[in-house]
Design a protein around this motif. Structure first.
Motif, PDB file in Angstrom:
ATOM      1  N   ILE A 158     -53.940  75.147  58.889  1.00  7.31           N
ATOM      2  CA  ILE A 158     -53.763  75.699  57.546  1.00  7.31           C
ATOM      3  C   ILE A 158     -52.264  75.831  57.282  1.00  7.31           C
ATOM      4  O   ILE A 158     -51.467  75.750  58.206  1.00  7.31           O
ATOM      5  CB  ILE A 158     -54.433  77.095  57.414  1.00  7.31           C
ATOM      6  N   THR A 159     -51.891  76.033  56.035  1.00  7.72           N
ATOM      7  CA  THR A 159     -50.462  76.167  55.768  1.00  7.72           C
ATOM      8  C   THR A 159     -50.094  77.628  55.512  1.00  7.72           C
ATOM      9  O   THR A 159     -50.943  78.452  55.172  1.00  7.72           O
ATOM     10  CB  THR A 159     -50.026  75.304  54.568  1.00  7.72           C
ATOM     11  N   GLU A 160     -48.804  77.885  55.680  1.00  8.36           N
ATOM     12  CA  GLU A 160     -48.306  79.255  55.559  1.00  8.36           C
ATOM     13  C   GLU A 160     -48.639  79.923  54.230  1.00  8.36           C
ATOM     14  O   GLU A 160     -48.922  81.113  54.180  1.00  8.36           O
ATOM     15  CB  GLU A 160     -46.775  79.259  55.699  1.00  8.36           C
ATOM     16  N   ASP A 187     -49.759  74.829  60.073  1.00  6.94           N
ATOM     17  CA  ASP A 187     -49.187  73.495  59.890  1.00  6.94           C
ATOM     18  C   ASP A 187     -47.838  73.600  59.177  1.00  6.94           C
ATOM     19  O   ASP A 187     -47.594  74.564  58.453  1.00  6.94           O
ATOM     20  CB  ASP A 187     -50.156  72.683  59.024  1.00  6.94           C
ATOM     21  N   ASP A 188     -46.987  72.615  59.396  1.00 10.02           N
ATOM     22  CA  ASP A 188     -45.702  72.534  58.687  1.00 10.02           C
ATOM     23  C   ASP A 188     -44.933  73.840  58.801  1.00 10.02           C
ATOM     24  O   ASP A 188     -44.279  74.278  57.842  1.00 10.02           O
ATOM     25  CB  ASP A 188     -45.918  72.204  57.197  1.00 10.02           C
ATOM     26  N   LYS A 208     -47.303  74.655  64.376  1.00 14.02           N
ATOM     27  CA  LYS A 208     -46.842  73.270  64.360  1.00 14.02           C
ATOM     28  C   LYS A 208     -45.506  73.210  63.639  1.00 14.02           C
ATOM     29  O   LYS A 208     -45.445  73.408  62.422  1.00 14.02           O
ATOM     30  CB  LYS A 208     -47.865  72.378  63.661  1.00 14.02           C
ATOM     31  N   ILE A 209     -44.458  72.970  64.406  1.00 13.11           N
ATOM     32  CA  ILE A 209     -43.121  72.911  63.805  1.00 13.11           C
ATOM     33  C   ILE A 209     -43.040  71.677  62.926  1.00 13.11           C
ATOM     34  O   ILE A 209     -43.326  70.562  63.371  1.00 13.11           O
ATOM     35  CB  ILE A 209     -42.018  72.840  64.876  1.00 13.11           C
ATOM     36  N   ASP A 210     -42.662  71.874  61.687  1.00 14.69           N
ATOM     37  CA  ASP A 210     -42.640  70.773  60.738  1.00 14.69           C
ATOM     38  C   ASP A 210     -41.703  69.652  61.180  1.00 14.69           C
ATOM     39  O   ASP A 210     -40.652  69.897  61.766  1.00 14.69           O
ATOM     40  CB  ASP A 210     -42.216  71.269  59.354  1.00 14.69           C
ATOM     41  N   ALA A 243     -44.895  70.225  68.355  1.00 15.60           N
ATOM     42  CA  ALA A 243     -43.828  69.650  67.534  1.00 15.60           C
ATOM     43  C   ALA A 243     -44.384  68.426  66.826  1.00 15.60           C
ATOM     44  O   ALA A 243     -44.907  67.515  67.460  1.00 15.60           O
ATOM     45  CB  ALA A 243     -42.647  69.268  68.414  1.00 15.60           C
ATOM     46  N   GLU A 244     -44.301  68.443  65.499  1.00 15.22           N
ATOM     47  CA  GLU A 244     -44.785  67.318  64.677  1.00 15.22           C
ATOM     48  C   GLU A 244     -43.703  66.270  64.511  1.00 15.22           C
ATOM     49  O   GLU A 244     -42.523  66.617  64.429  1.00 15.22           O
ATOM     50  CB  GLU A 244     -44.984  67.777  63.236  1.00 15.22           C
TER      51      GLU A 244
END
Ligand code: C2E
Ligand code: MG
Ligand code: MG
Ligand code: MG
Length: 299
Positions: A158-160, A187-188, A208-210, A243-244
């Motif tokens: 999910i996103t922040e 995510d991101d 997950k680091i963008d 890490a993405e």
């Protein structure tokens, strides 16, 4: 989808639909066509999930993969989710598409797991819009039961921005997912309206680091410091970090040294069609890197 709008505008022009005088009209028409094609995409079997491996830095073991949606749009080839997911969200089509994605991903997870081998966790992106539907949690439970996918084989991304929503629905849904035994990833991470307090307020397993941070880690000292800080916060809070968009050995070396656990990126593998996942080696190093022919990634 600005590109497809332009493309369509050009095509319409050639076909002689010149009465569209305003760009906006053209774009609206293009979107309408996109929407109606997207509406039929599921029934016509035009959607496909690709899976991008996630690899442990420590020993290069493949721990799982992220399911990434692809649309073979008639007349346009492969089109990127960055183009059609926003349309799906605006039109509400995301509910049906999201359900299809989840069922598909759970089927894959059930197929790849449960034979005694190492666990392969499948990560599925959930759009904020999907949380607006009351039945989300029941839908998830139903699909898990139908497909025989165990909750520990599945992670939701999910996103922040979703967590800034004051609405209780999100908190309730996340708590329910946690109870079921699913894991949750942000995510991101770092690109949204980061309020670090939410890291303690919600049941989060993974950050997950963008890739925009990852990609500057070896060229921009400020980004390097930022990523080091993220890694140390997550170590303190007990989050796993992925890490993405890891593309170079230098980025991988940096991330590994500062304690990042998991890598996802072209350095290890591009997103792959489903059939290629079972034949992946158990350990995936940059040297055993899997390359596939060009797909949507080239756009
Ligand atoms: P995301 O969830 O952040 O997915 C990661 C994106 O980074 C993917 O793009 C992936 O192909 C790309 N990527 C991975 N490694 C690298 C790398 O080393 N370098 C570069 N330059 N890119 C890399 P993709 O597949 O085009 O997806 C874009 C976005 O569309 C996703 O971003 C996600 O937000 C959304 N999306 C994709 N599938 C779904 C879905 O099933 N549901 C929803 N709601 N959104 C989806
Ligand atoms: Mg994602
Ligand atoms: Mg991401
Ligand atoms: Mg991203």
């Amino acid at each position: 989808y600005a590109d497809s709008a332009m493309y369509l505008a050009k095509r319409s022009g050639r076909r002689g639909f010149r009465f569209y005088t305003h760009d906006l009209t053209v774009e609206a028409a293009a979107n309408l066509q996109l929407e109606s094609q997207l509406r039929r995409a599921i029934d016509r079997g035009e959607l496909e999930l690709y899976y991008q491996p996630q690899v442990a830095f420590r020993d290069a073991e493949v721990l799982g993969s992220e399911a990434l949606l692809r649309w073979h749009r008639p007349g346009f080839g492969f089109i990127s989710p960055e183009q059609f997911i926003p349309v799906a969200e605006e039109t509400g089509l995301i509910a049906e598409i999201g359900r299809w994605v989840l069922r598909e991903a759970c089927r894959a997870a059930a197929e790849w797991n449960g034979r005694g081998g190492p666990v392969h966790v499948v990560a599925v992106n959930l759009s904020a819009r999907q949380f607006q539907s009351r039945g989300l949690v029941q839908m998830v439970e139903k699909i898990l039961a139908e497909t025989g996918c165990r909750p520990e084989w599945l992670e939701f991304e999910i996103t922040e921005s979703l967590l800034l929503d004051d609405d209780d629905t999100v908190a309730h849904a996340l708590a329910a997912f946690k109870r079921i035994g699913l894991s949750i990833a942000i995510d991101d991470f770092g690109t949204g309206y980061s309020a670090l307090s939410y890291l303690t307020r919600f049941p989060i397993d993974t950050l997950k680091i963008d890739r925009s941070f990852v990609q500057k880690v070896t060229t921009d000292p400020r980004h390097a410091e930022l990523v080091k800080a993220i890694l140390s916060i997550s170590r303190c809070l007990g989050h796993r970090v992925v890490a993405e968009g890891v593309e170079t050995m230098e980025q991988a070396a940096f991330l590994n040294v500062y304690g990042c656990e998991i890598a996802q990126g072209f350095l290890y593998s591009r997103p792959l069609p489903k059939r290629e996942i079972p034949s992946l080696p158990r350990y995936l190093t940059p040297h055993s890197k899997v390359d596939t022919p060009v797909d949507a990634e080239s756009t």
